[in-house]
Write an enzyme that holds these catalytic residues in place. Structure first.
Site, PDB file in Angstrom:
ATOM      1  N   HIS A   7     -14.928  11.950  12.564  1.00  0.00           N
ATOM      2  CA  HIS A   7     -13.538  11.481  12.578  1.00  0.00           C
ATOM      3  C   HIS A   7     -12.645  12.433  11.789  1.00  0.00           C
ATOM      4  CE1 HIS A   7     -14.152   7.431  14.300  1.00  0.00           C
ATOM      5  NE2 HIS A   7     -15.350   7.532  13.759  1.00  0.00           N
ATOM      6  N   CYS A  62     -15.105  10.620  18.127  1.00  0.00           N
ATOM      7  CA  CYS A  62     -16.285   9.758  18.040  1.00  0.00           C
ATOM      8  C   CYS A  62     -16.568   9.107  19.396  1.00  0.00           C
ATOM      9  CB  CYS A  62     -16.092   8.741  16.922  1.00  0.00           C
ATOM     10  SG  CYS A  62     -17.660   8.160  16.265  1.00  0.00           S
ATOM     11  N   GLY A  93       0.826  -1.211   0.000  1.00  0.00           N
ATOM     12  CA  GLY A  93       0.000   0.000   0.000  1.00  0.00           C
ATOM     13  C   GLY A  93       0.857   1.257   0.000  1.00  0.00           C
ATOM     14  N   GLU A  95      -4.144  -1.399  -7.032  1.00  0.00           N
ATOM     15  CA  GLU A  95      -3.430  -2.325  -6.149  1.00  0.00           C
ATOM     16  C   GLU A  95      -4.308  -3.548  -5.884  1.00  0.00           C
ATOM     17  OE1 GLU A  95      -2.438  -0.680  -2.280  1.00  0.00           O
ATOM     18  OE2 GLU A  95      -1.931  -2.655  -1.499  1.00  0.00           O
ATOM     19  N   GLY A  97     -14.523   8.673  21.642  1.00  0.00           N
ATOM     20  CA  GLY A  97     -13.771   9.507  22.586  1.00  0.00           C
ATOM     21  C   GLY A  97     -14.556  10.738  23.000  1.00  0.00           C
ATOM     22  N   MET A  98     -15.421  11.220  22.100  1.00  0.00           N
ATOM     23  CA  MET A  98     -16.293  12.347  22.442  1.00  0.00           C
ATOM     24  C   MET A  98     -17.460  11.840  23.280  1.00  0.00           C
ATOM     25  SD  MET A  98     -19.471  13.512  21.268  1.00  0.00           S
ATOM     26  CE  MET A  98     -20.263  14.972  20.667  1.00  0.00           C
ATOM     27  N   VAL A 156      12.221   2.717   5.553  1.00  0.00           N
ATOM     28  CA  VAL A 156      12.426   4.132   5.881  1.00  0.00           C
ATOM     29  C   VAL A 156      11.889   4.373   7.286  1.00  0.00           C
ATOM     30  CG1 VAL A 156      12.436   5.196   3.586  1.00  0.00           C
ATOM     31  CG2 VAL A 156      10.248   4.599   4.651  1.00  0.00           C
ATOM     32  N   GLU A 190      -9.571  12.649  11.775  1.00  0.00           N
ATOM     33  CA  GLU A 190      -8.322  12.004  11.339  1.00  0.00           C
ATOM     34  C   GLU A 190      -8.373  11.565   9.876  1.00  0.00           C
ATOM     35  OE1 GLU A 190     -10.529  10.739  13.455  1.00  0.00           O
ATOM     36  OE2 GLU A 190     -10.646   8.557  13.405  1.00  0.00           O
ATOM     37  N   LYS A 195      15.556 -16.642  -4.354  1.00  0.00           N
ATOM     38  CA  LYS A 195      14.640 -17.724  -4.769  1.00  0.00           C
ATOM     39  C   LYS A 195      13.162 -17.398  -4.511  1.00  0.00           C
ATOM     40  CE  LYS A 195      16.650 -20.926  -6.979  1.00  0.00           C
ATOM     41  NZ  LYS A 195      17.847 -21.570  -6.428  1.00  0.00           N
TER      42      LYS A 195
HETATM   43  N1  GLN Z   1     -19.674   2.996  19.019  1.00  0.00           N
HETATM   44  C1  GLN Z   1     -19.982   4.375  18.850  1.00  0.00           C
HETATM   45  C2  GLN Z   1     -21.167   4.566  17.912  1.00  0.00           C
HETATM   46  O1  GLN Z   1     -21.516   3.692  17.186  1.00  0.00           O
HETATM   47  C3  GLN Z   1     -18.792   5.147  18.337  1.00  0.00           C
HETATM   48  C4  GLN Z   1     -18.352   4.751  16.974  1.00  0.00           C
HETATM   49  C5  GLN Z   1     -16.979   5.233  16.623  1.00  0.00           C
HETATM   50  O2  GLN Z   1     -16.196   5.603  17.489  1.00  0.00           O
HETATM   51  N2  GLN Z   1     -16.634   5.183  15.367  1.00  0.00           N
HETATM   52  O3  GLN Z   1     -21.754   5.626  17.882  1.00  0.00           O
END
Ligand code: GLN
Length: 540
Positions: free
Chosen positions: A511, A386, A21, A144, A388-389, A245, A513, A193
């Site tokens: 998300h 997500c 990748g 790919e 985490g929030m 790298v 990220e 080989k």
């Molecule tokens: N499990 C949580 C939800 O479905 C959070 C999902 C996530 O973190 N992508 O809302």
């Protein structure tokens, strides 16, 4: 619409996880930097219809595109390296191909015919490749093929690309095979080989590779290159050394030094491009490799044992570091191991910030909540993604006296379901592709950290979740110190929460990220790293 573009097909040999990748993305970057319009497509030979139902422990992160496809994590590498937005058609599996063919068969599209692997399955594969080529308007589409040559699942895909070579001709197609160079014997002698056998396996399927990308941890001596060239039937200049790298961003530069760019341009007779991007990638890599400071970030997650389960988070943190001329070191903390009884200061000693990423299911949640409490009480900069929030909201609710507050994902009978499924949501339906997926707009509240980070009032971010903040608790939690700094335009959904009584504590339902790139780091990550660096200078 344009379909006369060229195609490079990347296959892999001997074993998986050799960086196919990254090789694909690096080749793409090298050609993008030369001014070509490059896009990439990943084919996964497994039978799942998409990656959405796979456990991150097995297959790493599920990457989400703007249009809500749940895809293989390599698409993240393509987006980050090529600066493109992948789409639903940028990744397909055997499962998706068979499903489409079977649906057509049931609908009577092949009435009277015997539906077979060749030509029906291979035609479906070819159509999907040609479709991606024309939709992306690419000069070059890099395709790919996942897995390894020799796997039971790959031959239909190899047959399809063999036919494409015949249909489009030698100048418009190029076969690139990525293989590890084995080092055996006690004195580390190089063995070619396995390479030869892998090329032979490809030959039995009708494909002679044009370029060999040799993954190696040591320099490839000239005589080894010559031996590989003569035994595998490629010119010696097409035996490319791809050594390990330190940072994957260096790989495109290494490819250029090895002459891959010139080789492809010559071999595919690509027209010379005027608009060559001047050194942006080199400049970014230089900054990445020469940081002025270091900051350690604790990532408290539940899949920390799989290196790729949080790939985009890892990369986005790195990008935040590049923007702040800082090296970001990650301290992985398995949330399962954290308990309320434990004194967490030794776990988090010396970190500049804490991040809790996304995830599913109850395991590890209480540990995340303990960690968030620690961040709140000790004023450690915090970014929640997500899940985490959602955990940040649960923690705040419990702190505000709502005993037993939880998400209904973890406790259906929670006395205070501060995170829940909305009434409009389907509770019983299929699991595949049924979450809130892809890009949604969000309006930011002025004078908040979120607004300051983005510097604009309206944003769009990628989602992948089922549960939402429970609006019935919004006012109560606001009184307890949360600010709803991002809402859906109709204000019905919370998109970003932050703490008013903390230097930098922000959680997003989406998300971020997935949209961060080395050349355009995501604002939330930039500000989070900035806050973490700042906190390190004042931390007790
Ligand atoms: N499990 C949580 C939800 O479905 C959070 C999902 C996530 O973190 N992508 O809302």
């Amino acid at each position: 619409m344009r379909s006369e573009g060229k195609m490079i097909f990347v296959t892999g040999g001997v074993m998986s996880s050799i960086g196919k990748g990254i090789a694909t993305a690096s080749l793409g970057r090298a050609l993008t930097s030369r001014g070509y319009r490059v896009n990439a497509l990943k084919i996964d030979p497994y039978v799942n219809v998409d990656a959405g139902t796979m456990n991150p422990f097995q297959h790493g992160e599920v990457f989400v595109t703007n249009d809500g496809a749940e895809t293989d994590l390599d698409l993240g590498n393509y987006e980050r390296f090529l600066g493109v937005d992948c789409r639903q058609y940028s990744n397909f599996t055997s499962g998706a191909v068979y499903q489409a063919v079977i649906e057509k068969e049931r609908a009577g599209e092949y009435l009277g015919e015997t539906v077979q692997l060749i030509p029906h399955i291979t035609n479906e594969i070819k159509e999907r490749i040609y479709y991606a080529l024309s939709e992306t308007c690419s000069d070059i589409l890099i395709v790919e093929i996942g897995g390894t040559i020799g796997d039971f699942e790959t031959p239909p895909f190899v047959e399809a690309i063999r036919e494409i070579r015949i249909e489009r001709g030698v100048e418009n197609t190029l076969f690139m095979h990525v293989i590890p160079i084995a080092q055996a014997s006690p004195w580390g002698e190089m063995k070619t080989k396995p390479t030869q056998h892998s090329v032979r396996a490809l030959l039995t399927l009708g494909i002679q590779p044009d370029v060999l990308i040799c993954r190696t941890s040591v320099d490839l001596p000239k005589e080894i290159r010559r031996k590989i060239a003569s035994t595998c039937g490629v010119p010696v200049e097409a035996v490319i050394e791809a050594s390990d790298v330190e940072e994957i961003e260096e790989a495109p530069l290494l490819f250029e030094r090895e002459g891959v760019g010139d080789l492809v341009v010559k071999r595919m007779r690509l027209p010379k491009q005027e608009q060559v991007e001047c050194g942006k990638w080199e400049e970014m890599t230089h900054r990445l490799k020469n940081p002025k400071r270091t900051v350690e970030i604790a990532v408290v997650g539940k899949y920390t044992e799989h290196g790729d389960a949080y790939l985009s988070v890892k990369e986005a943190l790195k990008h935040g570091g590049i923007a702040n001329e800082a090296r970001v070191q990650i301290r992985w903390i398995e949330s399962d191991e954290l308990t309320e009884a434990e004194n967490l200061s030794s776990r988090f000693e010396g970190v500049g910030g804490m991040l809790v990423p996304g995830g599913y299911g109850y395991r590890g949640i209480e540990g995340m909540i303990c960690a968030i409490r620690y961040a709140r009480e000790n004023r450690v900069p915090y970014l929640g993604l997500c899940l985490g929030m959602q955990c940040m909201v649960i923690e705040r609710a419990r702190y505000a006296g709502l005993a037993g507050a939880n998400s209904s994902e973890f406790d259906e009978n929670a006395p205070h379901p501060v995170i829940h499924l909305m009434d409009t949501q389907d509770r019983e339906g299929d699991k595949g592709g049924t979450q809130r997926l892809g890009l949604y707009p969000c309006v930011l509240k002025p004078d908040t950290r979120a607004h300051a980070a983005y510097g604009q009032a309206r944003i769009e971010e990628r989602h992948r979740h089922r549960y939402e903040v429970n609006n019935a608790y919004r006012a109560r939690l606001e009184e307890a110190g949360l600010v709803w700094s991002g809402l859906s335009p109709d204000e019905s959904l919370v998109e970003i929460a932050e703490a008013s009584d903390h230097p930098w504590m922000v959680g997003s339902q989406f998300h971020p990220e997935f949209r961060s790139r080395p050349l355009t780091p995501h604002p939330l990550f930039v500000k989070f790293i900035e806050a973490s660096l700042e906190w390190m200078t004042v931390a007790p």
